[in-house]
Every structure is written in C-alpha cells, then in structure tokens.
Design a protein around this motif. Structure first.
Motif, PDB file in Angstrom:
ATOM      1  N   PRO A   5      11.373  12.433   3.661  1.00 10.78           N
ATOM      2  CA  PRO A   5      10.880  11.164   3.111  1.00 10.78           C
ATOM      3  C   PRO A   5      11.033   9.990   4.068  1.00 10.78           C
ATOM      4  CG  PRO A   5      13.042  11.649   2.216  1.00 10.78           C
ATOM      5  CD  PRO A   5      12.658  12.841   3.055  1.00 10.78           C
ATOM      6  N   LEU A   6      11.682  10.198   5.204  1.00 13.43           N
ATOM      7  CA  LEU A   6      11.960   9.116   6.141  1.00 13.43           C
ATOM      8  C   LEU A   6      11.030   9.181   7.349  1.00 13.43           C
ATOM      9  CD1 LEU A   6      15.877   9.173   6.198  1.00 13.43           C
ATOM     10  CD2 LEU A   6      14.386   7.700   4.832  1.00 13.43           C
ATOM     11  N   THR A   7      10.866   8.034   7.991  1.00 13.73           N
ATOM     12  CA  THR A   7      10.178   7.941   9.273  1.00 13.73           C
ATOM     13  C   THR A   7      11.206   7.572  10.324  1.00 13.73           C
ATOM     14  OG1 THR A   7       8.115   7.216   8.232  1.00 13.73           O
ATOM     15  CG2 THR A   7       8.368   6.794  10.583  1.00 13.73           C
ATOM     16  N   SER A   8      11.307   8.383  11.369  1.00 11.58           N
ATOM     17  CA  SER A   8      12.219   8.063  12.463  1.00 11.58           C
ATOM     18  C   SER A   8      11.431   7.425  13.594  1.00 11.58           C
ATOM     19  CB  SER A   8      12.940   9.316  12.962  1.00 11.58           C
ATOM     20  OG  SER A   8      12.020  10.214  13.556  1.00 11.58           O
ATOM     21  N   ARG A   9      12.060   6.528  14.286  1.00  9.37           N
ATOM     22  CA  ARG A   9      11.439   5.889  15.452  1.00  9.37           C
ATOM     23  C   ARG A   9      12.401   5.957  16.625  1.00  9.37           C
ATOM     24  NH1 ARG A   9       8.532   0.434  14.555  1.00  9.37           N
ATOM     25  NH2 ARG A   9       6.875   1.928  14.081  1.00  9.37           N
ATOM     26  N   LEU A  15      17.382   4.419  18.183  1.00  6.25           N
ATOM     27  CA  LEU A  15      16.935   5.278  17.089  1.00  6.25           C
ATOM     28  C   LEU A  15      17.064   4.529  15.771  1.00  6.25           C
ATOM     29  CD1 LEU A  15      16.096   8.117  16.039  1.00  6.25           C
ATOM     30  CD2 LEU A  15      18.537   8.677  15.950  1.00  6.25           C
ATOM     31  N   SER A  16      15.987   4.529  14.982  1.00  8.03           N
ATOM     32  CA  SER A  16      16.024   3.869  13.678  1.00  8.03           C
ATOM     33  C   SER A  16      15.250   4.715  12.670  1.00  8.03           C
ATOM     34  CB  SER A  16      15.433   2.455  13.749  1.00  8.03           C
ATOM     35  OG  SER A  16      14.091   2.486  14.206  1.00  8.03           O
ATOM     36  N   PHE A  17      15.513   4.447  11.383  1.00  9.97           N
ATOM     37  CA  PHE A  17      14.875   5.196  10.305  1.00  9.97           C
ATOM     38  C   PHE A  17      14.331   4.212   9.270  1.00  9.97           C
ATOM     39  CE2 PHE A  17      18.002   8.019  12.151  1.00  9.97           C
ATOM     40  CZ  PHE A  17      17.327   9.226  12.243  1.00  9.97           C
ATOM     41  N   GLY A  18      13.219   4.581   8.677  1.00 12.29           N
ATOM     42  CA  GLY A  18      12.623   3.768   7.626  1.00 12.29           C
ATOM     43  C   GLY A  18      12.084   4.664   6.532  1.00 12.29           C
ATOM     44  N   CYS A  51       0.841  -1.189   0.000  1.00 10.43           N
ATOM     45  CA  CYS A  51       0.000   0.000   0.000  1.00 10.43           C
ATOM     46  C   CYS A  51       0.880   1.245   0.000  1.00 10.43           C
ATOM     47  CB  CYS A  51      -0.933   0.000   1.213  1.00 10.43           C
ATOM     48  SG  CYS A  51      -0.115   0.450   2.761  1.00 10.43           S
ATOM     49  N   PRO A  52       0.344   2.410  -0.355  1.00 10.37           N
ATOM     50  CA  PRO A  52       1.169   3.625  -0.444  1.00 10.37           C
ATOM     51  C   PRO A  52       1.381   4.337   0.890  1.00 10.37           C
ATOM     52  CG  PRO A  52      -1.053   4.093  -1.198  1.00 10.37           C
ATOM     53  CD  PRO A  52      -1.013   2.625  -0.925  1.00 10.37           C
ATOM     54  N   SER A  53       0.845   3.817   1.983  1.00  9.88           N
ATOM     55  CA  SER A  53       0.965   4.501   3.277  1.00  9.88           C
ATOM     56  C   SER A  53       2.420   4.618   3.696  1.00  9.88           C
ATOM     57  CB  SER A  53       0.181   3.746   4.350  1.00  9.88           C
ATOM     58  OG  SER A  53       0.410   4.322   5.625  1.00  9.88           O
TER      59      SER A  53
END
Length: 492
Positions: A319-323, A339-342, A81-83
């Motif tokens: 454009p990234l999601t950090s957690r 800390l991680s990035f996706g 999916c595009p989410s």
C-alpha cells in the motif's frame, strides 16, 4: 513564484513525474479547460509558497489539489483523486499551469477554465477553506516551516525515555525469538538437503515432520513479520523464489542461506559487534531509525556539500510508495541515499529530479558502510548541475567489493559509469555496458531492467559512449539515469 521568489520551468515540473504516462497526462490536463480554479499563495499571509486548484474529474465532484512549495527543493503534494502516484497528474498539471506553461486559450462562458488566470498560469489569491486547512495542518506540525526563516532539523515532543526503552527491549526479545526459530528452519533445510526446497510450489510434508517448498518459506516469512523483523521476512521470501530462478539454483540458495544465518547470528550476538556493524545488523533485520532522531543525534555524522541529484526512483511496496533519491557530494565525492515512504493519506515529502545541485546538510544513518542519509538544512535554492564524472567498469566492481567488505548483505552500490556503450552480450543472452576500449563489461541486471529502460538507454547512446548512473551489484548493473547531455531518468 514560490516563497523564495522562484517560478519553476516546464522541465523542472516534468522531471517530478513518476513515469512517462504521468508526464503526458499532466501536459494534456494543464492545457485543457477542465480547471475550475487555479491560484497561488504568493503574497497571501501565512500561505506563501502554495499552489492550489480544482479540476473536473469523471464524476460530479471536482478533484482538489494543493501543493506546498515553501521549500522549493522539497514540494509536498495533496490531491483528492484516487491515484496512488506521487505526484499525480493533477498535481503536475497544476504545477505546469503555475509555471505558465499551459498554452493560452479562450475561456468560454460556463465552460473550460474558470480560474481567471491568463495564459493558463495560476493567479495569486487567498486559498479556499479546503486548501487552508491542509496547509495549516501541515505547517503546524513540529519542524515544519512557519515563517520566513524556514526550518532546520525537525523537532519532536520528547517521549518518556523509560517507556521507549521498555518498548525497544520487548521488540528486541521478539526479534531474537524469531531469529532463533529461523536458525532451526535453516538447520532443518541443511539436514534434509537443499533440493527439498524445490519440490513443487506449496508445502510438502515429510516423515520427520518438517516441510519443504515455497509455501513453507511464506509461512516462515509470516512468522518473522509476527516477530517484528521485516528485514528477515523479506530475505526469507527471497529464498522461496530461488528454486524457480534457473540452473544452479541450489548454489544460490546455499549462498543466501549462509547470509541469512550470518545475519541471525549477528543479531543474537550483537553486543559483541563493533558499533557501526551492530547498527548495520539492526537495520538489516528491520529496526528503523526516524530521520528526526538521526538529525538530532549528538554523534550524528552531518556533511555539508553541494549534492548532485543522480536519480529519483519511485516503487510500489504494497500500500506504500517508496522513493529513493541518490546524491553525490561535489566536494567529498560521497554517495548518499534519501529514502522516504508515502501512502494514500501520507504524501512523499521530498521530490528532487536528477540533475539538480543542492547545497544542503545530510546526516548519515549509522552503519558499517553509511549510505542512507536524512536531509537536513538547505542553504540555497537548487540549481542545475553538471554531467557527473565517473569511472570505468573495473573501478565500479572494486567500489562494490569494498562496500561489500563492510556490509556483506549489500545487494548493490551506487556508481557513475563514464564512456560505456550498451551492447548485446556475447552469448546473445541479455545486454551489457562495455568500456569504450572493450576491455571490461558489466551485464545489465535483467530482474530490474524493463524493455522501456533498455531501449531508452540504447537510443540515447546510439552506439556512442555515454555517462550512466546506477547500482552495481551481484546481479549486474541496474541503470537509473543517463545523460544526453541533460539527465534522462530511465523508466522502471
């Protein structure tokens, strides 16, 4: 069940949701008849600990979702999916079905759920080709689990050390050139006067050839990006926002310029710094270290403990999601930040909802005040943890002060507050967390606290003292999790 024989509860699944909207959408999707197939890989050779399924979308092509559950403490999600949310509603809905939490419903011929699962739960079976390919590619990466013994620290193919040294030296020279240019920019600002930084929203040319205003800071930040110093670039952008930050902004601008000057000088004279402080300076200018290198370093500071997950916070960074996942050791009392990035094609590796107790090794990144850590070997499945012990307002401020002594660029330090009550500030401007005895109070950070989080905190308290985890810094306290008595993540 997962590869370790563990089937999750509904609460554990929903705790992974990045926000309340995703929780609600996942619950609706799990109970709907839009699933064309749902299966698990329990007992399937080479695919143990996986869940996959297809759900009807708005178009003609079904969304394909697969979740790697080999390590139940760090599920990995993939969906077509595009989410940009991780996990998306399809992954959460699939997990809810796997947990058996979707209500049973009749399956009509040609419509609804065609998975063959009873009670809405996923059935066991062999994965389709699209799921097989993703699982195989993931588990064939270095350091990924391929058998029952699992994986320890990630392994990597050795790189050419001389080539790596030359690349690092070239980048160091580019950053040094950027820091030198930034020093000249700060010197120009001080010679011209701080108030010139607040003239209008764009760049204003002056007779001496220098420029002022927000646009000039954006241009300087772009130069720092070109110099491969993202940490410097972020701090320069922050300078551009200060003239619009309210009264007394010149004082705040001077403070931030002083910290930026200190960071520049620290990098330019890094060979004279103690090793821990030099590591802090490198990280602050934007030089990163891979988690695999931290775990494999011969001088790595690795700590085994039972780590209580205090908060998990996702944020969009371009454009990234950090957690960010905050943990505290049960035995050592040490705080840690994972800390991680996706991105769209790079899912976040670890999801740990607040309240879990994790028996694991953490390897701290080097620094004068270590906080960030890489997650190493996990020694047992995660279990529900207790309500954490904490401190009062004065002790929280002292903890931030001690951390600031070692890392002057630190914006905040994680603390657990106990027996505090959310109250309106005395001047009527904002809110604060006050000790139950009324002796001390911390203002809530208005920049990071939304209305939803504030009213959630107030409703959980109901005027009574509560336990709150968050970050204590120079802007105030940012609450991330409250206990009621179970952990309640506060929306960003």
């Amino acid at each position: 069940m997962s590869a370790h024989g563990e089937r999750w509860t509904t609460e554990r699944v929903l705790a992974l949701a990045p926000d309340e909207a995703s929780r609600a959408a996942a619950e609706r999707l799990a109970a709907s008849g839009r699933w064309t197939s749902t299966n698990t890989g329990v007992g399937a050779v080479g695919h143990a600990g996986a869940v996959w399924g297809e759900s009807e979308g708005s178009g003609t092509t079904a969304y394909q979702t697969v979740i790697d559950l080999y390590d139940p403490n760090a599920p990995v999600f993939h969906c077509s999916c595009p989410s940009r949310k991780t996990p998306c509603k399809h992954a959460l809905g699939l997990l809810l079905r796997w947990a058996g939490s979707a209500p049973a419903r009749e399956v009509e011929a040609g419509t609804g759920d065609r998975s063959g699962a009873t009670g809405g739960a996923a059935a066991d079976g062999d994965p389709p080709p699209w799921a097989t390919e993703w699982l195989a590619a993931r588990r064939q990466r270095p350091g990924r689990p391929t058998g029952a013994e699992g994986a320890g620290a990630p392994s990597r193919t050795p790189a050419d050390p001389e080539a790596a040294r030359q690349r690092a030296e070239r980048r160091r020279q580019r950053i040094a050139a950027g820091a030198t240019e930034l020093e000249r920019r700060l010197e120009d600002l001080l010679h011209s006067g701080l108030t010139t930084a607040g003239h209008g929203g764009g760049s204003a040319a002056r007779e001496d050839g220098t420029v002022s205003g927000r646009g000039s800071w954006d241009e300087t930040a772009a130069r720092m990006v070109d110099a491969q110093a993202p940490g410097l670039a972020a701090r320069v952008r922050e300078l551009g926002t200060l003239p619009a930050s309210g009264p007394d902004w010149p004082s705040r601008l001077l403070e931030e310029c002083a910290l930026l000057h200190l960071l520049d000088q620290g990098f330019l004279g890094m060979e004279r710094l103690p090793a821990p402080l030099a590591a802090t300076v490198r990280s602050r200018v934007g030089l990163t270290t891979d988690a695999a290198d931290v775990l494999a370093a011969p001088d790595a500071v690795t700590v085994r403990d039972r780590w209580l997950v205090l908060a998990q916070q996702d944020a969009q960074e371009g454009p990234l999601t950090s957690r960010r996942i905050f943990l505290r050791g049960e035995r050592t009392g040490r705080m840690a930040l994972h800390l991680s990035f996706g991105g769209p094609h790079r899912p976040l590796d670890v999801a740990l909802p607040p309240g879990l107790l994790l028996d694991a090794d953490l390897a701290y990144y080097p620094g004068a005040r270590p906080l960030r850590a890489a997650l190493g070997e996990r020694h047992a499945p995660a279990a529900p943890g207790p309500v954490p012990s904490g401190c009062g307002v004065d002790a929280a401020l002292a903890a931030y002060g001690h951390a600031l002594r070692d890392d002057p660029w630190l914006d905040a330090w994680p603390v657990v507050l106990t027996d505090v009550v959310p109250l309106p500030a005395g001047d009527g401007d904002g809110w604060q967390l006050a000790d139950v005895d009324g002796e001390s109070a911390l203002p809530l950070d208005p920049r990071g606290l939304g209305h939803a989080a504030l009213w959630s905190l107030v409703s959980i308290s109901g005027g009574a003292p509560l336990t709150v985890f968050g970050e204590c810094g120079h802007r105030g306290f940012l609450p991330l999790t409250a206990w009621d008595p179970t952990p309640v993540p506060l929306p960003a």
